[in-house]
Design a protein around this motif. Structure first.
Motif, PDB file in Angstrom:
ATOM      1  N   PHE A  48      -4.229  -7.983  13.671  1.00 39.06           N
ATOM      2  CA  PHE A  48      -3.753  -6.609  13.706  1.00 39.06           C
ATOM      3  C   PHE A  48      -2.898  -6.327  12.479  1.00 39.06           C
ATOM      4  CE2 PHE A  48      -4.207  -5.585  18.405  1.00 39.06           C
ATOM      5  CZ  PHE A  48      -4.904  -4.404  18.187  1.00 39.06           C
ATOM      6  N   LEU A  49      -3.058  -5.123  11.913  1.00 33.10           N
ATOM      7  CA  LEU A  49      -2.141  -4.599  10.917  1.00 33.10           C
ATOM      8  C   LEU A  49      -1.423  -3.423  11.548  1.00 33.10           C
ATOM      9  CD1 LEU A  49      -4.198  -4.457   7.593  1.00 33.10           C
ATOM     10  CD2 LEU A  49      -2.550  -6.199   8.311  1.00 33.10           C
ATOM     11  N   SER A  50      -0.088  -3.369  11.423  1.00 33.80           N
ATOM     12  CA  SER A  50       0.627  -2.268  12.044  1.00 33.80           C
ATOM     13  C   SER A  50       2.026  -2.120  11.465  1.00 33.80           C
ATOM     14  CB  SER A  50       0.736  -2.488  13.560  1.00 33.80           C
ATOM     15  OG  SER A  50       1.461  -1.436  14.156  1.00 33.80           O
ATOM     16  N   ALA A  51       2.482  -0.859  11.418  1.00 29.04           N
ATOM     17  CA  ALA A  51       3.874  -0.595  11.061  1.00 29.04           C
ATOM     18  C   ALA A  51       4.773  -0.758  12.279  1.00 29.04           C
ATOM     19  CB  ALA A  51       4.009   0.826  10.494  1.00 29.04           C
ATOM     20  N   MET A  52       4.178  -0.942  13.450  1.00 31.90           N
ATOM     21  CA  MET A  52       4.940  -1.142  14.689  1.00 31.90           C
ATOM     22  C   MET A  52       5.365  -2.608  14.751  1.00 31.90           C
ATOM     23  SD  MET A  52       2.236   1.009  17.038  1.00 31.90           S
ATOM     24  CE  MET A  52       3.134   0.837  18.571  1.00 31.90           C
ATOM     25  N   ASP A  53       6.667  -2.831  14.543  1.00 32.09           N
ATOM     26  CA  ASP A  53       7.120  -4.207  14.356  1.00 32.09           C
ATOM     27  C   ASP A  53       7.988  -4.751  15.480  1.00 32.09           C
ATOM     28  OD1 ASP A  53       9.320  -2.658  13.935  1.00 32.09           O
ATOM     29  OD2 ASP A  53       9.860  -3.530  11.990  1.00 32.09           O
ATOM     30  N   GLY A  54       8.038  -4.053  16.623  1.00 31.39           N
ATOM     31  CA  GLY A  54       8.833  -4.535  17.740  1.00 31.39           C
ATOM     32  C   GLY A  54       8.185  -5.739  18.414  1.00 31.39           C
ATOM     33  N   ILE A  55       9.006  -6.532  19.112  1.00 32.75           N
ATOM     34  CA  ILE A  55       8.475  -7.696  19.828  1.00 32.75           C
ATOM     35  C   ILE A  55       7.423  -7.266  20.835  1.00 32.75           C
ATOM     36  CG2 ILE A  55       9.045  -9.545  21.440  1.00 32.75           C
ATOM     37  CD1 ILE A  55       9.934 -10.089  18.612  1.00 32.75           C
ATOM     38  N   ASN A  56       7.709  -6.193  21.575  1.00 35.08           N
ATOM     39  CA  ASN A  56       6.749  -5.722  22.585  1.00 35.08           C
ATOM     40  C   ASN A  56       5.445  -5.258  21.942  1.00 35.08           C
ATOM     41  OD1 ASN A  56       8.507  -6.248  24.697  1.00 35.08           O
ATOM     42  ND2 ASN A  56       9.346  -4.176  24.725  1.00 35.08           N
ATOM     43  N   ASP A  57       5.549  -4.684  20.729  1.00 36.18           N
ATOM     44  CA  ASP A  57       4.338  -4.248  20.026  1.00 36.18           C
ATOM     45  C   ASP A  57       3.462  -5.450  19.687  1.00 36.18           C
ATOM     46  OD1 ASP A  57       5.147  -1.537  19.982  1.00 36.18           O
ATOM     47  OD2 ASP A  57       6.456  -1.962  18.275  1.00 36.18           O
ATOM     48  N   ARG A  58       4.101  -6.517  19.223  1.00 35.24           N
ATOM     49  CA  ARG A  58       3.357  -7.724  18.882  1.00 35.24           C
ATOM     50  C   ARG A  58       2.721  -8.341  20.130  1.00 35.24           C
ATOM     51  NH1 ARG A  58       5.568 -10.186  13.811  1.00 35.24           N
ATOM     52  NH2 ARG A  58       7.130  -8.748  12.998  1.00 35.24           N
ATOM     53  N   VAL A  59       3.507  -8.394  21.204  1.00 37.34           N
ATOM     54  CA  VAL A  59       3.001  -8.958  22.452  1.00 37.34           C
ATOM     55  C   VAL A  59       1.805  -8.156  22.958  1.00 37.34           C
ATOM     56  CG1 VAL A  59       3.530  -9.356  24.887  1.00 37.34           C
ATOM     57  CG2 VAL A  59       5.182 -10.017  23.126  1.00 37.34           C
ATOM     58  N   ASP A  60       1.919  -6.813  22.896  1.00 37.63           N
ATOM     59  CA  ASP A  60       0.809  -5.963  23.346  1.00 37.63           C
ATOM     60  C   ASP A  60      -0.457  -6.247  22.532  1.00 37.63           C
ATOM     61  OD1 ASP A  60       2.402  -4.769  25.229  1.00 37.63           O
ATOM     62  OD2 ASP A  60       2.828  -2.981  24.029  1.00 37.63           O
ATOM     63  N   GLY A  61      -0.278  -6.429  21.230  1.00 38.90           N
ATOM     64  CA  GLY A  61      -1.432  -6.693  20.374  1.00 38.90           C
ATOM     65  C   GLY A  61      -2.105  -8.007  20.700  1.00 38.90           C
ATOM     66  N   LEU A  62      -1.302  -9.041  20.904  1.00 39.42           N
ATOM     67  CA  LEU A  62      -1.863 -10.359  21.213  1.00 39.42           C
ATOM     68  C   LEU A  62      -2.495 -10.377  22.599  1.00 39.42           C
ATOM     69  CD1 LEU A  62       0.980 -12.573  19.715  1.00 39.42           C
ATOM     70  CD2 LEU A  62      -1.252 -12.076  18.707  1.00 39.42           C
ATOM     71  N   GLU A  63      -1.848  -9.704  23.547  1.00 35.13           N
ATOM     72  CA  GLU A  63      -2.401  -9.667  24.899  1.00 35.13           C
ATOM     73  C   GLU A  63      -3.695  -8.856  24.965  1.00 35.13           C
ATOM     74  OE1 GLU A  63       0.686  -8.337  27.509  1.00 35.13           O
ATOM     75  OE2 GLU A  63       1.504 -10.365  27.769  1.00 35.13           O
ATOM     76  N   ALA A  64      -3.863  -7.919  24.031  1.00 33.23           N
ATOM     77  CA  ALA A  64      -5.103  -7.138  23.993  1.00 33.23           C
ATOM     78  C   ALA A  64      -6.286  -7.988  23.551  1.00 33.23           C
ATOM     79  CB  ALA A  64      -4.938  -5.943  23.055  1.00 33.23           C
ATOM     80  N   GLY A  65      -5.979  -9.115  22.879  1.00 33.09           N
ATOM     81  CA  GLY A  65      -7.055 -10.005  22.453  1.00 33.09           C
ATOM     82  C   GLY A  65      -7.026 -10.380  20.990  1.00 33.09           C
ATOM     83  N   ALA A  66      -6.012  -9.884  20.237  1.00 31.71           N
ATOM     84  CA  ALA A  66      -5.908 -10.243  18.822  1.00 31.71           C
ATOM     85  C   ALA A  66      -5.399 -11.677  18.689  1.00 31.71           C
ATOM     86  CB  ALA A  66      -4.973  -9.284  18.098  1.00 31.71           C
ATOM     87  N   ASP A  67      -5.697 -12.287  17.552  1.00 31.24           N
ATOM     88  CA  ASP A  67      -5.273 -13.659  17.290  1.00 31.24           C
ATOM     89  C   ASP A  67      -4.022 -13.727  16.424  1.00 31.24           C
ATOM     90  OD1 ASP A  67      -7.807 -15.394  18.250  1.00 31.24           O
ATOM     91  OD2 ASP A  67      -8.496 -13.558  17.299  1.00 31.24           O
ATOM     92  N   ASP A  68      -3.735 -12.640  15.711  1.00 32.96           N
ATOM     93  CA  ASP A  68      -2.574 -12.621  14.823  1.00 32.96           C
ATOM     94  C   ASP A  68      -2.123 -11.170  14.654  1.00 32.96           C
ATOM     95  OD1 ASP A  68      -0.576 -13.452  13.151  1.00 32.96           O
ATOM     96  OD2 ASP A  68      -1.892 -14.388  11.666  1.00 32.96           O
ATOM     97  N   TYR A  69      -0.921 -11.004  14.107  1.00 32.82           N
ATOM     98  CA  TYR A  69      -0.324  -9.671  13.987  1.00 32.82           C
ATOM     99  C   TYR A  69       0.505  -9.651  12.713  1.00 32.82           C
ATOM    100  CZ  TYR A  69       1.737  -5.331  15.911  1.00 32.82           C
ATOM    101  OH  TYR A  69       2.130  -4.032  16.148  1.00 32.82           O
ATOM    102  N   LEU A  70       0.174  -8.749  11.787  1.00 30.48           N
ATOM    103  CA  LEU A  70       0.885  -8.654  10.516  1.00 30.48           C
ATOM    104  C   LEU A  70       1.459  -7.252  10.373  1.00 30.48           C
ATOM    105  CD1 LEU A  70       1.643 -10.059   7.865  1.00 30.48           C
ATOM    106  CD2 LEU A  70      -0.543  -9.271   6.922  1.00 30.48           C
ATOM    107  N   VAL A  71       2.749  -7.196  10.055  1.00 33.70           N
ATOM    108  CA  VAL A  71       3.458  -5.919   9.987  1.00 33.70           C
ATOM    109  C   VAL A  71       3.360  -5.329   8.582  1.00 33.70           C
ATOM    110  CG1 VAL A  71       5.715  -4.800  10.214  1.00 33.70           C
ATOM    111  CG2 VAL A  71       5.037  -6.596  11.826  1.00 33.70           C
ATOM    112  N   LYS A  72       3.111  -4.030   8.514  1.00 38.64           N
ATOM    113  CA  LYS A  72       3.110  -3.290   7.244  1.00 38.64           C
ATOM    114  C   LYS A  72       4.560  -2.956   6.857  1.00 38.64           C
ATOM    115  CE  LYS A  72      -1.273  -0.858   8.155  1.00 38.64           C
ATOM    116  NZ  LYS A  72      -1.889   0.479   8.306  1.00 38.64           N
ATOM    117  N   PRO A  73       4.882  -2.900   5.562  1.00 42.22           N
ATOM    118  CA  PRO A  73       4.047  -3.292   4.414  1.00 42.22           C
ATOM    119  C   PRO A  73       3.926  -4.801   4.323  1.00 42.22           C
ATOM    120  CG  PRO A  73       6.233  -2.710   3.677  1.00 42.22           C
ATOM    121  CD  PRO A  73       6.214  -2.418   5.153  1.00 42.22           C
ATOM    122  N   PHE A  74       2.867  -5.283   3.701  1.00 46.76           N
ATOM    123  CA  PHE A  74       2.619  -6.717   3.634  1.00 46.76           C
ATOM    124  C   PHE A  74       2.143  -7.090   2.242  1.00 46.76           C
ATOM    125  CE2 PHE A  74      -1.168  -4.492   4.929  1.00 46.76           C
ATOM    126  CZ  PHE A  74      -2.144  -5.020   4.111  1.00 46.76           C
TER     127      PHE A  74
END
Length: 223
Positions: free
Chosen positions: A77-103
Motif C-alpha cells: 500500500f502507498l498512502s498519506a494516511m500514516d496512523g497505526i490504525n491506518d496501517r493495521v487496516d491496510g494489512l488486515e485487508a490483505g496487503a503485505d506491506d505499507y509505505l507512507v507518502k512521501p517516500f
C-alpha cells in the motif's frame, strides 16, 4: 520484475514508472480501482503497488476484492494516511506491506524486491478427504457417505491429525504431541480411549474400515 501500479496521482505514478523503467522492470499503470482489479485478474505480476485513496473502488476494497478472487500476488500500500490504525487496516485487508507518502523510491524498490522474492502463497487447506470421508476444516464438520457425524473437539483434532498423515504410521507419542500438545507420556490410556471413540463414529456403521492399528507401532488411516 513485473509491477502493477494502481495510483491516481499522476505525479506519483510518473515518479514510480520512470524509476522502475530505469531499473529495467516491466510495469503497468492504471489510475482507478476498477481498472486495477481487472488488471490484477488478467495479468501475471510479481508485485502490486496500490494507493489507499482511489476513485471508483478505494484501495482497501480493491485489495479485499483481489484477495477474495484468490490472487496471492504480494501487495504494498502507498498512502498519506500514516496512523497505526491506518496501517493495521491496510494489512488486515490483505496487503503485505505499507509505505507512507512521501517516500524515497530507493525504499519502495527495496520493499518491492523483498516482496517479489517471497515464495508464492499456498492455497489454504479447507477440506480433507479419504475415500467417502470428508472433513471440513472451516465448518468443523465430518461427513461420511453423505452422513454427518458428530464428534467432540478433541476427536476432531485427532481425526484431522490422522487424515493429514494418511497412509503413514503415527505413533502414540506423535499423537500425544500433535493432538494433546503433551511432550511427555502422561501414563494414561487417553490416546487409546479417543481412538476407540473415533472408530465407533467413523468406522462402526460402515463397510470399509479407515482407522487401522499397526501392532507394536501405532495407528494408520488408509483405505
Amino acid at each position: 520484475m513485473r509491477v502493477l501500479i494502481v495510483e491516481d496521482d499522476q505525479e506519483t505514478a510518473d515518479y514510480i514508472c520512470s524509476s522502475l523503467r530505469e531499473l529495467g522492470h516491466v510495469f503497468e499503470h492504471v489510475a482507478d480501482g476498477k481498472s486495477g482489479f481487472l488488471s490484477a485478474l488478467d495479468s501475471d505480476f510479481d508485485v502490486m503497488v496500490i494507493d489507499r485513496m482511489l476513485p471508483g473502488i478505494d484501495g482497501l476494497s480493491l485489495v479485499k476484492s483481489i484477495r477474495s478472487a484468490d490472487v496471492a500476488t504480494p501487495i504494498i500500500f502507498l498512502s498519506a494516511m500514516d496512523g497505526i490504525n491506518d496501517r493495521v487496516d491496510g494489512l488486515e485487508a490483505g496487503a503485505d506491506d505499507y509505505l507512507v507518502k512521501p517516500f524515497a523510491f530507493s525504499e519502495l524498490s527495496a520493499r518491492l524486491t523483498a516482496l517479489a522474492r517471497r515464495p508464492p502463497m499456498q492455497a489454504e487447506e479447507t477440506k480433507l478427504q479419504l475415500a467417502d470421508l470428508e472433513v471440513d476444516l472451516i465448518k468443523h464438520t465430518v461427513v461420511r457417505a453423505g452422513i454427518t457425524i458428530q464428534v467432540q473437539p478433541r476427536e476432531f483434532r485427532l481425526l484431522v491429525f490422522l487424515m493429514r498423515n494418511a497412509e503413514r504410521v503415527v505413533t502414540r507419542t506423535m499423537l500425544l504431541e500433535g493432538v494433546w500438545d503433551f511432550h511427555f507420556d502422561p501414563k494414561t490410556n487417553v490416546v487409546e480411549t479417543h481412538i476407540s471413540r473415533l472408530r465407533n463414529k467413523i468406522d462402526k456403521s460402515f463397510d470399509r474400515q479407515l482407522i487401522h492399528t499397526v501392532r507394536g507401532s501405532g495407528y494408520s488411516m488408509h483405505v
